[in-house]
Scaffold this motif. Structure first.
Motif, PDB file in Angstrom:
ATOM      1  N   LEU A   1      19.909  27.894  20.458  1.00  0.00           N
ATOM      2  CA  LEU A   1      19.771  29.321  20.198  1.00  0.00           C
ATOM      3  C   LEU A   1      18.392  29.794  20.619  1.00  0.00           C
ATOM      4  O   LEU A   1      17.382  29.218  20.215  1.00  0.00           O
ATOM      5  CB  LEU A   1      19.965  29.640  18.712  1.00  0.00           C
ATOM      6  CG  LEU A   1      21.327  29.387  18.071  1.00  0.00           C
ATOM      7  CD1 LEU A   1      21.324  29.916  16.642  1.00  0.00           C
ATOM      8  CD2 LEU A   1      22.439  30.021  18.867  1.00  0.00           C
ATOM      9  N   SER A   2      18.365  30.852  21.425  1.00  0.00           N
ATOM     10  CA  SER A   2      17.118  31.562  21.696  1.00  0.00           C
ATOM     11  C   SER A   2      17.098  32.797  20.807  1.00  0.00           C
ATOM     12  O   SER A   2      18.102  33.517  20.722  1.00  0.00           O
ATOM     13  CB  SER A   2      17.038  31.974  23.167  1.00  0.00           C
ATOM     14  OG  SER A   2      17.035  30.835  24.006  1.00  0.00           O
ATOM     15  N   CYS A   3      15.979  33.032  20.131  1.00  0.00           N
ATOM     16  CA  CYS A   3      15.913  34.096  19.133  1.00  0.00           C
ATOM     17  C   CYS A   3      14.729  35.019  19.410  1.00  0.00           C
ATOM     18  O   CYS A   3      13.733  34.610  20.005  1.00  0.00           O
ATOM     19  CB  CYS A   3      15.758  33.506  17.728  1.00  0.00           C
ATOM     20  SG  CYS A   3      16.974  32.232  17.306  1.00  0.00           S
ATOM     21  N   THR A   4      14.848  36.257  18.947  1.00  0.00           N
ATOM     22  CA  THR A   4      13.731  37.190  19.070  1.00  0.00           C
ATOM     23  C   THR A   4      12.622  36.780  18.109  1.00  0.00           C
ATOM     24  O   THR A   4      12.861  36.159  17.076  1.00  0.00           O
ATOM     25  CB  THR A   4      14.174  38.628  18.752  1.00  0.00           C
ATOM     26  OG1 THR A   4      14.738  38.661  17.428  1.00  0.00           O
ATOM     27  CG2 THR A   4      15.209  39.108  19.743  1.00  0.00           C
TER      28      THR A   4
ATOM     29  N   ARG B   1      12.648  36.663  14.057  1.00  0.00           N
ATOM     30  CA  ARG B   1      14.004  36.546  13.517  1.00  0.00           C
ATOM     31  C   ARG B   1      14.481  35.100  13.427  1.00  0.00           C
ATOM     32  O   ARG B   1      15.573  34.844  12.926  1.00  0.00           O
ATOM     33  CB  ARG B   1      14.983  37.326  14.409  1.00  0.00           C
ATOM     34  CG  ARG B   1      14.875  38.837  14.313  1.00  0.00           C
ATOM     35  CD  ARG B   1      15.316  39.350  12.971  1.00  0.00           C
ATOM     36  NE  ARG B   1      16.704  38.976  12.679  1.00  0.00           N
ATOM     37  CZ  ARG B   1      17.268  39.084  11.482  1.00  0.00           C
ATOM     38  NH1 ARG B   1      16.557  39.521  10.449  1.00  0.00           N
ATOM     39  NH2 ARG B   1      18.533  38.732  11.309  1.00  0.00           N
ATOM     40  N   THR B   2      13.667  34.161  13.874  1.00  0.00           N
ATOM     41  CA  THR B   2      14.123  32.767  13.899  1.00  0.00           C
ATOM     42  C   THR B   2      14.470  32.264  12.502  1.00  0.00           C
ATOM     43  O   THR B   2      15.535  31.666  12.299  1.00  0.00           O
ATOM     44  CB  THR B   2      13.059  31.861  14.542  1.00  0.00           C
ATOM     45  OG1 THR B   2      12.832  32.297  15.889  1.00  0.00           O
ATOM     46  CG2 THR B   2      13.519  30.416  14.560  1.00  0.00           C
TER      47      THR B   2
ATOM     48  N   ILE C   1      17.596  33.916  10.953  1.00  0.00           N
ATOM     49  CA  ILE C   1      18.776  33.396  11.645  1.00  0.00           C
ATOM     50  C   ILE C   1      19.095  31.989  11.155  1.00  0.00           C
ATOM     51  O   ILE C   1      20.253  31.655  10.878  1.00  0.00           O
ATOM     52  CB  ILE C   1      18.564  33.426  13.174  1.00  0.00           C
ATOM     53  CG1 ILE C   1      18.522  34.869  13.673  1.00  0.00           C
ATOM     54  CG2 ILE C   1      19.661  32.647  13.895  1.00  0.00           C
ATOM     55  CD1 ILE C   1      18.072  35.009  15.118  1.00  0.00           C
TER      56      ILE C   1
ATOM     57  N   HIS D   1      14.451  23.405  13.854  1.00  0.00           N
ATOM     58  CA  HIS D   1      13.538  24.356  14.492  1.00  0.00           C
ATOM     59  C   HIS D   1      12.735  23.580  15.525  1.00  0.00           C
ATOM     60  O   HIS D   1      12.082  22.586  15.200  1.00  0.00           O
ATOM     61  CB  HIS D   1      12.615  24.986  13.445  1.00  0.00           C
ATOM     62  CG  HIS D   1      11.668  25.984  14.013  1.00  0.00           C
ATOM     63  ND1 HIS D   1      10.424  26.223  13.485  1.00  0.00           N
ATOM     64  CD2 HIS D   1      11.783  26.831  15.085  1.00  0.00           C
ATOM     65  CE1 HIS D   1       9.812  27.153  14.188  1.00  0.00           C
ATOM     66  NE2 HIS D   1      10.611  27.531  15.177  1.00  0.00           N
TER      67      HIS D   1
ATOM     68  N   ARG E   1      22.060  39.398  14.319  1.00  0.00           N
ATOM     69  CA  ARG E   1      20.955  40.149  14.924  1.00  0.00           C
ATOM     70  C   ARG E   1      19.792  39.209  15.240  1.00  0.00           C
ATOM     71  O   ARG E   1      19.380  38.410  14.404  1.00  0.00           O
ATOM     72  CB  ARG E   1      20.482  41.246  13.967  1.00  0.00           C
ATOM     73  CG  ARG E   1      19.384  42.152  14.536  1.00  0.00           C
ATOM     74  CD  ARG E   1      19.169  43.364  13.649  1.00  0.00           C
ATOM     75  NE  ARG E   1      18.629  43.005  12.353  1.00  0.00           N
ATOM     76  CZ  ARG E   1      17.328  42.890  12.081  1.00  0.00           C
ATOM     77  NH1 ARG E   1      16.433  43.104  13.048  1.00  0.00           N
ATOM     78  NH2 ARG E   1      16.911  42.584  10.870  1.00  0.00           N
ATOM     79  N   GLY E   2      19.290  39.300  16.453  1.00  0.00           N
ATOM     80  CA  GLY E   2      18.154  38.500  16.868  1.00  0.00           C
ATOM     81  C   GLY E   2      18.509  37.314  17.730  1.00  0.00           C
ATOM     82  O   GLY E   2      17.621  36.690  18.310  1.00  0.00           O
ATOM     83  N   VAL E   3      19.808  36.978  17.818  1.00  0.00           N
ATOM     84  CA  VAL E   3      20.218  35.895  18.705  1.00  0.00           C
ATOM     85  C   VAL E   3      20.257  36.433  20.135  1.00  0.00           C
ATOM     86  O   VAL E   3      21.049  37.320  20.457  1.00  0.00           O
ATOM     87  CB  VAL E   3      21.592  35.325  18.313  1.00  0.00           C
ATOM     88  CG1 VAL E   3      22.067  34.316  19.362  1.00  0.00           C
ATOM     89  CG2 VAL E   3      21.519  34.663  16.938  1.00  0.00           C
TER      90      VAL E   3
ATOM     91  N   THR F   1      22.867  31.881  23.649  1.00  0.00           N
ATOM     92  CA  THR F   1      23.365  30.593  23.180  1.00  0.00           C
ATOM     93  C   THR F   1      23.704  29.721  24.385  1.00  0.00           C
ATOM     94  O   THR F   1      24.201  30.217  25.397  1.00  0.00           O
ATOM     95  CB  THR F   1      24.621  30.741  22.304  1.00  0.00           C
ATOM     96  OG1 THR F   1      25.690  31.287  23.086  1.00  0.00           O
ATOM     97  CG2 THR F   1      24.354  31.633  21.103  1.00  0.00           C
TER      98      THR F   1
END
Length: 352
Positions: free
Chosen positions: A78-81, A84-85, A88, A103, A134-136, A139
């Motif tokens: 998962l890449s996240c904003t 938001r990690t 999420i 993580h 939200r924030g993803v 994938t």
């Protein structure tokens, strides 16, 4: 728990030796563990109670998977904003199909290990369970086509040969070696599922307690549990908070091996040091995924060098260090790696 990460490492060699015994034989009686360690069984039981009550060590059970030809594990990046990690990670940790979350350093903020029944289910999970969060940002999924090693068989290496022989002498009576030959043979019925979910709460839950929770006789539960274990349809494993052990650093290495060279994987398994996980994967450029478990950051480089020497045709494409384990095989973990709560690994649930 208000203790710091440093507080979580207050265990001694006997504590770790008890964990190592249960990594070999997760439901072994305390008399057997005491015999292996030359310690009174009451002392062993008291120490294990302290380890479990603080979340420092635990035993879990899970289903070996689904019986379908496309069923198995998948690794999802998962890449996240920014910012938001963690929200999420907290949300994804509640999903029953997500066995573990880490993580990571580098481009992949979070890495998930997910149990899927087929590729269509994986698609539904990506689109319906992860997509709306939200924030993803992105994938990337990799289906595990073959498991050569999992953390189920990882050991602290505290026991000598004689002690290991004692702990494995009664495997047929109490359990099978974690991560042994397996895979589900035929579908699980409703009682199997309920029993396995209880083992997810506590893999050492006494038969009498299992019987009460299931509303069955002790004899029926003992027979059912024995069959699930003997057929490797349930996987039992003992985990310990990594900061409390001497193996605190995990690095994931994304690799490419020649498809016409089966000797590469064999060489990795025989000669490379510190290999905690070895997956063959499909769905992207990497086709081999390794987790190297090391005592320190400095020794990680030496392990990579040993890996390169053992498998010269293996190409390392990328690597990511685990900054924090958020969830491990159905257990949410705190910053010190201790178990703080159980999330049922209900792999039969709907992806929604």
């Amino acid at each position: 728990m208000s203790e710091t990460v440093q507080d979580s490492v207050r265990v001694d060699e006997l504590d770790l030796a008890i964990v190592d015994c249960l990594q070999l034989n997760p439901r072994a009686p305390w008399t057997l563990v005491g015999k292996a360690l030359a310690v009174d069984p009451v002392t062993v039981a008291r120490r294990w109670q302290r380890l479990t009550s603080t979340g420092t060590a635990w035993v879990t059970g899970r289903a070996a998977g689904h019986a379908g030809p496309e069923a198995g594990l998948a690794v999802i990046e998962l890449s996240c904003t920014a910012g938001r990690t963690w929200p999420i990670a907290e949300r994804v940790a509640q999903l029953p199909h997500v066995l573990s979350i880490e993580h990571m350093s580098g481009p992949r903020a979070l890495s998930l290990l997910v149990e899927v029944r087929d590729l269509a289910f994986l698609s539904q999970f990506l689109l319906r369970s992860l997509g709306p969060i939200r924030g993803v940002i992105e994938t990337r999924s990799h289906a595990v086509t073959r498991v050569h090693r999992m953390g189920d068989v990882w050991q602290l290496q505290m026991l000598d040969r004689h002690q290991r022989a004692i702990m494995t002498s009664q495997l047929g009576q109490h359990t099978v070696k974690p991560g042994g030959a397996g895979g589900a043979r035929g579908p699980y019925d409703e009682i199997d599922r309920r029993l396995i979910l209880l083992l997810g709460e506590d893999g050492r839950m006494p038969v009498v307690d299992l019987a009460v929770r299931l509303g069955l006789s002790e004899g029926a539960v003992r027979r059912r549990l024995g069959e699930l274990v003997r057929s490797s349809r349930v996987i039992l494993r003992c985990d310990v908070a990594l900061p409390a052990s001497s193996w605190s650093v995990i690095t994931w290495v994304w690799c490419q091996a020649p498809v016409d060279d089966p000797d590469t994987i064999a060489a990795i398994m025989r000669h490379a040091k510190g290999v905690r996980v070895c997956f063959q994967v499909a769905g992207g450029q990497p086709n081999v995924l390794l987790a190297l478990n090391a005592p320190s950051l400095q020794e990680t480089a030496a392990m990579e060098a040993a890996l390169a020497a053992a498998a010269p045709r293996l190409t390392i494409l990328d690597r990511s260090m685990v900054l924090r384990s958020v969830k491990r095989m159905g257990r949410e973990l705190d910053a010190a790696g201790r178990s703080i709560r159980t999330v049922p690994m209900d792999i039969w649930a709907d992806p929604d």
